[in-house]
Design an enzyme around this catalytic site. Sequence first.
Site, PDB file in Angstrom:
ATOM      1  N   ARG A   1      -0.500  -6.729  12.378  1.00 40.57           N
ATOM      2  CA  ARG A   1      -0.144  -5.341  12.065  1.00 40.57           C
ATOM      3  C   ARG A   1      -0.321  -4.426  13.283  1.00 40.57           C
ATOM      4  NH1 ARG A   1      -0.515  -4.850   6.013  1.00 40.57           N
ATOM      5  NH2 ARG A   1      -0.409  -2.620   6.175  1.00 40.57           N
TER       6      ARG A   1
ATOM      7  N   TYR B   1       2.373  -2.074  14.954  1.00 44.31           N
ATOM      8  CA  TYR B   1       2.650  -0.819  14.244  1.00 44.31           C
ATOM      9  C   TYR B   1       1.461   0.125  14.345  1.00 44.31           C
ATOM     10  CZ  TYR B   1       3.993   2.213  10.297  1.00 44.31           C
ATOM     11  OH  TYR B   1       4.321   3.284   9.494  1.00 44.31           O
ATOM     12  N   ASP B   2       0.262  -0.384  13.989  1.00 44.41           N
ATOM     13  CA  ASP B   2      -0.925   0.485  13.937  1.00 44.41           C
ATOM     14  C   ASP B   2      -1.260   1.038  15.322  1.00 44.41           C
ATOM     15  OD1 ASP B   2      -0.831  -0.884  11.548  1.00 44.41           O
ATOM     16  OD2 ASP B   2      -2.916  -1.525  11.558  1.00 44.41           O
TER      17      ASP B   2
ATOM     18  N   GLY C   1       0.726   1.028  17.896  1.00 44.13           N
ATOM     19  CA  GLY C   1       1.877   1.811  18.358  1.00 44.13           C
ATOM     20  C   GLY C   1       1.754   3.265  17.931  1.00 44.13           C
TER      21      GLY C   1
ATOM     22  N   ASN D   1       1.080   5.755   1.985  1.00 47.23           N
ATOM     23  CA  ASN D   1       2.179   5.045   1.297  1.00 47.23           C
ATOM     24  C   ASN D   1       3.055   5.990   0.477  1.00 47.23           C
ATOM     25  OD1 ASN D   1      -0.161   3.199   1.749  1.00 47.23           O
ATOM     26  ND2 ASN D   1       1.353   1.678   1.131  1.00 47.23           N
TER      27      ASN D   1
ATOM     28  N   VAL E   1       6.186  -1.144  -3.719  1.00 47.71           N
ATOM     29  CA  VAL E   1       6.850  -0.463  -4.836  1.00 47.71           C
ATOM     30  C   VAL E   1       8.269  -1.010  -5.001  1.00 47.71           C
ATOM     31  CG1 VAL E   1       7.655   1.754  -5.726  1.00 47.71           C
ATOM     32  CG2 VAL E   1       5.449   1.623  -4.570  1.00 47.71           C
TER      33      VAL E   1
ATOM     34  N   ASN F   1       9.448  -3.914  -3.913  1.00 44.87           N
ATOM     35  CA  ASN F   1       9.393  -5.319  -4.352  1.00 44.87           C
ATOM     36  C   ASN F   1       9.214  -5.421  -5.859  1.00 44.87           C
ATOM     37  OD1 ASN F   1       9.670  -6.456  -1.852  1.00 44.87           O
ATOM     38  ND2 ASN F   1       7.743  -7.577  -1.887  1.00 44.87           N
TER      39      ASN F   1
ATOM     40  N   GLY G   1      -4.704  -8.868  -5.950  1.00 43.65           N
ATOM     41  CA  GLY G   1      -4.105  -7.612  -6.421  1.00 43.65           C
ATOM     42  C   GLY G   1      -5.132  -6.517  -6.643  1.00 43.65           C
TER      43      GLY G   1
HETATM   44  P1  NAD Z   1      12.490   3.420   7.238  1.00 43.69           P
HETATM   45  O1  NAD Z   1      12.397   2.048   7.817  1.00 43.69           O
HETATM   46  O2  NAD Z   1      13.263   3.607   5.984  1.00 43.69           O
HETATM   47  O3  NAD Z   1      13.075   4.427   8.305  1.00 43.69           O
HETATM   48  C1  NAD Z   1      12.908   4.286   9.683  1.00 43.69           C
HETATM   49  C2  NAD Z   1      14.209   4.683  10.358  1.00 43.69           C
HETATM   50  O4  NAD Z   1      14.043   4.591  11.778  1.00 43.69           O
HETATM   51  C3  NAD Z   1      15.371   3.768   9.975  1.00 43.69           C
HETATM   52  O5  NAD Z   1      16.495   4.558   9.682  1.00 43.69           O
HETATM   53  C4  NAD Z   1      15.565   2.928  11.228  1.00 43.69           C
HETATM   54  O6  NAD Z   1      16.898   2.446  11.353  1.00 43.69           O
HETATM   55  C5  NAD Z   1      15.170   3.916  12.321  1.00 43.69           C
HETATM   56  N1  NAD Z   1      14.738   3.269  13.567  1.00 43.69           N
HETATM   57  C6  NAD Z   1      13.852   2.250  13.705  1.00 43.69           C
HETATM   58  N2  NAD Z   1      13.693   1.933  15.007  1.00 43.69           N
HETATM   59  C7  NAD Z   1      14.492   2.792  15.702  1.00 43.69           C
HETATM   60  C8  NAD Z   1      14.776   2.958  17.077  1.00 43.69           C
HETATM   61  N3  NAD Z   1      14.200   2.178  18.017  1.00 43.69           N
HETATM   62  N4  NAD Z   1      15.665   3.928  17.438  1.00 43.69           N
HETATM   63  C9  NAD Z   1      16.271   4.696  16.504  1.00 43.69           C
HETATM   64  N5  NAD Z   1      16.034   4.577  15.191  1.00 43.69           N
HETATM   65  C10 NAD Z   1      15.158   3.637  14.792  1.00 43.69           C
HETATM   66  O7  NAD Z   1      10.996   3.918   7.060  1.00 43.69           O
HETATM   67  P2  NAD Z   1      10.431   5.237   6.357  1.00 43.69           P
HETATM   68  O8  NAD Z   1       9.607   4.801   5.221  1.00 43.69           O
HETATM   69  O9  NAD Z   1      11.525   6.205   6.136  1.00 43.69           O
HETATM   70  O10 NAD Z   1       9.455   5.767   7.489  1.00 43.69           O
HETATM   71  C11 NAD Z   1       9.820   6.848   8.331  1.00 43.69           C
HETATM   72  C12 NAD Z   1       8.669   7.173   9.262  1.00 43.69           C
HETATM   73  O11 NAD Z   1       7.514   7.528   8.497  1.00 43.69           O
HETATM   74  C13 NAD Z   1       8.248   6.007  10.158  1.00 43.69           C
HETATM   75  O12 NAD Z   1       7.917   6.507  11.432  1.00 43.69           O
HETATM   76  C14 NAD Z   1       7.012   5.458   9.479  1.00 43.69           C
HETATM   77  O13 NAD Z   1       6.152   4.846  10.403  1.00 43.69           O
HETATM   78  C15 NAD Z   1       6.412   6.725   8.876  1.00 43.69           C
HETATM   79  N6  NAD Z   1       5.582   6.392   7.712  1.00 43.69           N
HETATM   80  C16 NAD Z   1       6.162   6.038   6.521  1.00 43.69           C
HETATM   81  C17 NAD Z   1       5.356   5.692   5.450  1.00 43.69           C
HETATM   82  C18 NAD Z   1       5.939   5.304   4.123  1.00 43.69           C
HETATM   83  O14 NAD Z   1       5.187   4.910   3.222  1.00 43.69           O
HETATM   84  N7  NAD Z   1       7.227   5.426   3.897  1.00 43.69           N
HETATM   85  C19 NAD Z   1       3.956   5.691   5.589  1.00 43.69           C
HETATM   86  C20 NAD Z   1       3.415   6.028   6.816  1.00 43.69           C
HETATM   87  C21 NAD Z   1       4.226   6.393   7.869  1.00 43.69           C
HETATM   88  N1  UDP Z   2       1.935  -6.306  -1.832  1.00 42.12           N
HETATM   89  C1  UDP Z   2       1.914  -7.147  -2.948  1.00 42.12           C
HETATM   90  N2  UDP Z   2       3.090  -7.695  -3.357  1.00 42.12           N
HETATM   91  C2  UDP Z   2       4.274  -7.437  -2.742  1.00 42.12           C
HETATM   92  C3  UDP Z   2       4.288  -6.580  -1.627  1.00 42.12           C
HETATM   93  C4  UDP Z   2       3.090  -6.036  -1.190  1.00 42.12           C
HETATM   94  O1  UDP Z   2       0.859  -7.405  -3.534  1.00 42.12           O
HETATM   95  O2  UDP Z   2       5.312  -7.980  -3.194  1.00 42.12           O
HETATM   96  C5  UDP Z   2       0.652  -5.698  -1.419  1.00 42.12           C
HETATM   97  C6  UDP Z   2       0.337  -5.812   0.068  1.00 42.12           C
HETATM   98  O3  UDP Z   2      -0.316  -7.039   0.329  1.00 42.12           O
HETATM   99  C7  UDP Z   2      -0.555  -4.609   0.276  1.00 42.12           C
HETATM  100  C8  UDP Z   2      -0.007  -3.566  -0.712  1.00 42.12           C
HETATM  101  O4  UDP Z   2       0.765  -4.299  -1.658  1.00 42.12           O
HETATM  102  O5  UDP Z   2      -1.879  -4.917  -0.082  1.00 42.12           O
HETATM  103  C9  UDP Z   2       0.873  -2.517  -0.070  1.00 42.12           C
HETATM  104  O6  UDP Z   2       1.843  -3.188   0.710  1.00 42.12           O
HETATM  105  P1  UDP Z   2       2.998  -2.408   1.486  1.00 42.12           P
HETATM  106  O7  UDP Z   2       3.679  -3.409   2.350  1.00 42.12           O
HETATM  107  O8  UDP Z   2       3.814  -1.653   0.517  1.00 42.12           O
HETATM  108  O9  UDP Z   2       2.238  -1.301   2.355  1.00 42.12           O
HETATM  109  P2  UDP Z   2       1.006  -1.353   3.397  1.00 42.12           P
HETATM  110  O10 UDP Z   2       0.295  -2.674   3.270  1.00 42.12           O
HETATM  111  O11 UDP Z   2       1.624  -1.171   4.730  1.00 42.12           O
HETATM  112  O12 UDP Z   2       0.161  -0.245   2.946  1.00 42.12           O
END
Ligand code: NAD
Ligand code: UDP
Length: 315
Positions: free
Chosen positions: A145, A148-149, A151, A177, A191, A193, A210
């Site tokens: 992870r 991402y983390d 990054g 989330n 969610v 899935n 879970g």
């Molecule tokens: P998402 O994957 O639906 O959207 C990400 C978008 O970024 C996509 O449209 C993708 O095509 C675009 N993208 C990825 N790499 C790119 C690149 N190199 N250049 C240009 N575009 C690029 O994800 P999301 O859930 O909409 O998340 C949006 C932002 O919010 C992200 O930065 C994510 O890290 C952050 N975030 C989301 C959540 C969540 O639960 N949804 C939680 C924490 C942080």
């Molecule tokens: N998870 C799960 N079943 C699935 C997908 C995810 O039990 O089909 C669990 C996953 O292991 C994590 C939690 O749900 O503990 C949230 O996962 P998600 O990928 O949505 O977000 P994140 O782990 O990045 O918070």
Amino acid sequence: MPASITRNLVTGGAGFVGSHLIDRLMQAGEEVICLDNFFTGRKQNVAQWHNHPNFELIRHDVTDPIRLEVDRIWHLACPASPVHYQFNPIKTAKTSFLGTYNMLGLARRVGARLLLASTSEVYGDPLVHPQPESYRGNVNTHGIRACYDEGKRVAETLCFDYQRMHGTEIRIARIFNTYGPRMLPDDGRVVSNFIVQALRGEPLTLYGDGLQTRSFCYVDDLVEGLIRLMNGEHTGPINLGNPGEFTIRQLAERVRDRINPSLELICEPLPEDDPLQRQPVIDLARQQLGWEPGISLDQGLEPTIADFRQRLIDP
Ligand code: NAD
Ligand code: UDP
């Protein structure tokens, strides 16, 4: 002279959160440039704005610099689901580091304010629960992870160094989330899935036992928080999430019971470094932004399930 319209750049604007944000900005009469490389985003998510004079769509990768004239940069570009961000982890790290560097360079050049979509993942597998912004986290620097983390952590660092060195205006949202309509059916997040599995009549897959927890925020609540953060004076980092905490098993039961109560819950292996618990402290958002989520998990699941149902019939 007519009042000037705010020019917004939304990176990752064709994605899940970005497209909902664009809807709000467009509805407010602002100009929007949606920039996306379409890795996890889809043109359909912003198709409602095609041909609107205030809207432009650019295919571009944020790891390359770009020159644009804008007032505000909403920097969301980055895959957010573990399945997607682990697909090419080096690219994910580059997107967070180089992408944020390029967008900060743009913000500095044109004097724009930049909001970074950071994440609760900066807290890693947290040893403090629930998580306030002051907690510095427990991240494995070399796990699956980390791309991402770490990054996002370095992206936050870059923002603060641009602020200190160049006076760039920054806003940092630590997003927990978030779920809602337009998540990809094959996104891999929990969610989506569970909803897709239940709609297809398949067992719901619990990773591990879970009993790990997450706190789920409906996308409309999140977008309201992002807008308040961008418009306000508080730099952040600031947690944006719903403090309602659920085990993954509880989430599975809620989704199953809404769609098909006869379905099985099955256990599959827990992925490496999967955080055991996660819940935001949102006191800062309450005080600084006057924000708190208003949509409960039960209320938010309804439109989310309806959207998936529709898309599974008519993709
Ligand atoms: P998402 O994957 O639906 O959207 C990400 C978008 O970024 C996509 O449209 C993708 O095509 C675009 N993208 C990825 N790499 C790119 C690149 N190199 N250049 C240009 N575009 C690029 O994800 P999301 O859930 O909409 O998340 C949006 C932002 O919010 C992200 O930065 C994510 O890290 C952050 N975030 C989301 C959540 C969540 O639960 N949804 C939680 C924490 C942080
Ligand atoms: N998870 C799960 N079943 C699935 C997908 C995810 O039990 O089909 C669990 C996953 O292991 C994590 C939690 O749900 O503990 C949230 O996962 P998600 O990928 O949505 O977000 P994140 O782990 O990045 O918070």
